[in-house]
Design an enzyme around this catalytic site. Sequence first.
Site, PDB file in Angstrom:
ATOM      1  N   ASP A 213      -3.439   4.324  -1.958  1.00  0.00           N
ATOM      2  CA  ASP A 213      -4.393   4.789  -0.937  1.00  0.00           C
ATOM      3  C   ASP A 213      -4.367   6.318  -0.878  1.00  0.00           C
ATOM      4  O   ASP A 213      -3.734   6.899  -0.008  1.00  0.00           O
ATOM      5  CB  ASP A 213      -3.948   4.159   0.401  1.00  0.00           C
TER       6      ASP A 213
ATOM      7  N   ASP B 245     -13.766  14.794  -4.208  1.00  0.00           N
ATOM      8  CA  ASP B 245     -13.851  16.090  -4.893  1.00  0.00           C
ATOM      9  C   ASP B 245     -15.109  16.061  -5.752  1.00  0.00           C
ATOM     10  O   ASP B 245     -15.906  15.125  -5.643  1.00  0.00           O
ATOM     11  CB  ASP B 245     -12.583  16.317  -5.746  1.00  0.00           C
TER      12      ASP B 245
ATOM     13  N   LYS C 113      -7.402   8.183  -1.237  1.00  0.00           N
ATOM     14  CA  LYS C 113      -8.706   8.620  -0.682  1.00  0.00           C
ATOM     15  C   LYS C 113      -9.266   9.861  -1.369  1.00  0.00           C
ATOM     16  O   LYS C 113      -9.453  10.911  -0.734  1.00  0.00           O
ATOM     17  CB  LYS C 113      -8.577   8.876   0.826  1.00  0.00           C
TER      18      LYS C 113
ATOM     19  N   LYS D 131       0.855  -1.191   0.000  1.00  0.00           N
ATOM     20  CA  LYS D 131       0.000   0.000   0.000  1.00  0.00           C
ATOM     21  C   LYS D 131       0.887   1.236   0.000  1.00  0.00           C
ATOM     22  O   LYS D 131       1.758   1.383   0.850  1.00  0.00           O
ATOM     23  CB  LYS D 131      -0.898   0.018   1.234  1.00  0.00           C
TER      24      LYS D 131
ATOM     25  N   ARG E   2       3.010  -1.268  10.800  1.00  0.00           N
ATOM     26  CA  ARG E   2       4.108  -1.385  11.764  1.00  0.00           C
ATOM     27  C   ARG E   2       4.421  -2.779  12.280  1.00  0.00           C
ATOM     28  O   ARG E   2       5.598  -3.080  12.517  1.00  0.00           O
ATOM     29  CB  ARG E   2       3.878  -0.394  12.911  1.00  0.00           C
TER      30      ARG E   2
HETATM   31  O1  C5P Z   1       0.993   0.508  11.181  1.00  0.00           O
HETATM   32  P1  C5P Z   1      -0.428   0.074  11.080  1.00  0.00           P
HETATM   33  O2  C5P Z   1      -0.607  -1.425  10.939  1.00  0.00           O
HETATM   34  O3  C5P Z   1      -1.312   0.660  12.148  1.00  0.00           O
HETATM   35  O4  C5P Z   1      -0.896   0.705   9.678  1.00  0.00           O
HETATM   36  C1  C5P Z   1      -2.217   0.637   9.220  1.00  0.00           C
HETATM   37  C2  C5P Z   1      -2.328   1.350   7.905  1.00  0.00           C
HETATM   38  O5  C5P Z   1      -3.713   1.391   7.536  1.00  0.00           O
HETATM   39  C3  C5P Z   1      -1.846   2.791   7.904  1.00  0.00           C
HETATM   40  O6  C5P Z   1      -1.343   3.083   6.604  1.00  0.00           O
HETATM   41  C4  C5P Z   1      -3.108   3.570   8.174  1.00  0.00           C
HETATM   42  O7  C5P Z   1      -3.052   4.875   7.641  1.00  0.00           O
HETATM   43  C5  C5P Z   1      -4.141   2.741   7.439  1.00  0.00           C
HETATM   44  N1  C5P Z   1      -5.514   2.901   7.906  1.00  0.00           N
HETATM   45  C6  C5P Z   1      -5.901   2.666   9.224  1.00  0.00           C
HETATM   46  N2  C5P Z   1      -7.197   2.836   9.594  1.00  0.00           N
HETATM   47  C7  C5P Z   1      -8.109   3.224   8.696  1.00  0.00           C
HETATM   48  C8  C5P Z   1      -7.756   3.470   7.368  1.00  0.00           C
HETATM   49  C9  C5P Z   1      -6.433   3.284   7.007  1.00  0.00           C
HETATM   50  O8  C5P Z   1      -5.082   2.300  10.046  1.00  0.00           O
HETATM   51  N3  C5P Z   1      -9.386   3.342   9.071  1.00  0.00           N
END
Ligand code: C5P
Length: 232
Positions: free
Chosen positions: A59, A64, A61, A32, A211
């Site tokens: 991603d 507009d 989003k 992503k 992460r």
């Molecule tokens: O590091 P982590 O596993 O928390 O990353 C989750 C990813 O999913 C990040 O890129 C975050 O921006 C994205 N995301 C999220 N929750 C949402 C939409 C997207 O954590 N509702």
Amino acid sequence: MGKDVIIACDFDSAEKTFAFLDKFTGRKPFVKIGMELYYAEGPSIVREIKRRGHKIFLDLKLHDIPNTVKKSMAVLSRLDVDMTNLHAAGTTRMMEAAIEGLTREDGTRPLLIAVTQLTSTDEESMRRDLLIEKPIADVVMHYAENAKIAGLDGVVCSPLEAGKVHERCGEKFMTVTPGVRFADGDVGDQKRVMTPAQAKEIGSDYIVVGRPITAAEDPVAAYERCVREFVD
Ligand code: C5P
């Protein structure tokens, strides 16, 4: 449609991204690319990651007027991404315009999924800032139905909502779920989390994991663990 693990490459430079992706010498993960990396490096980062053999969820989003979204989606489609997204709050007409823009001359197009309500938005801020009085669960389901009516392939949602979305919109309507953590791992700033195995159990089609993989001591092993728990 295959279940897969998507790694959130939340890095701020191409250099850091490639240092990370270079570790994956076997199976090339679905990645992503979010706003941070895209705004830092532009479309060339998409082309390069694609060239290296990865599938890409871009991603960005979009939200507009329908005409702008349609023309922007046409540009993203030419970038040959595999999946992209927009905000369902942009209305059904905007989502229909997005599908039109995304569809190539030969009728193919990347998968298109909708963000319903961001997980950072709660009922209190919906009421206070957006004047939306309904319970958040109803809003999420209504937006998911709008996305389905507009012809989208699915939604981004919490793994806890995935089962309900499938009930309302059908098994084929995809759920792409972030907020995934290993049972023995750090939760960090995510509030409502599930393990890859639980996300599989509840019917997520794709999990987005950042992460727990990118900050792991051995990212390849962490990725393989996700695949084992979620896909195999
Ligand atoms: O590091 P982590 O596993 O928390 O990353 C989750 C990813 O999913 C990040 O890129 C975050 O921006 C994205 N995301 C999220 N929750 C949402 C939409 C997207 O954590 N509702």
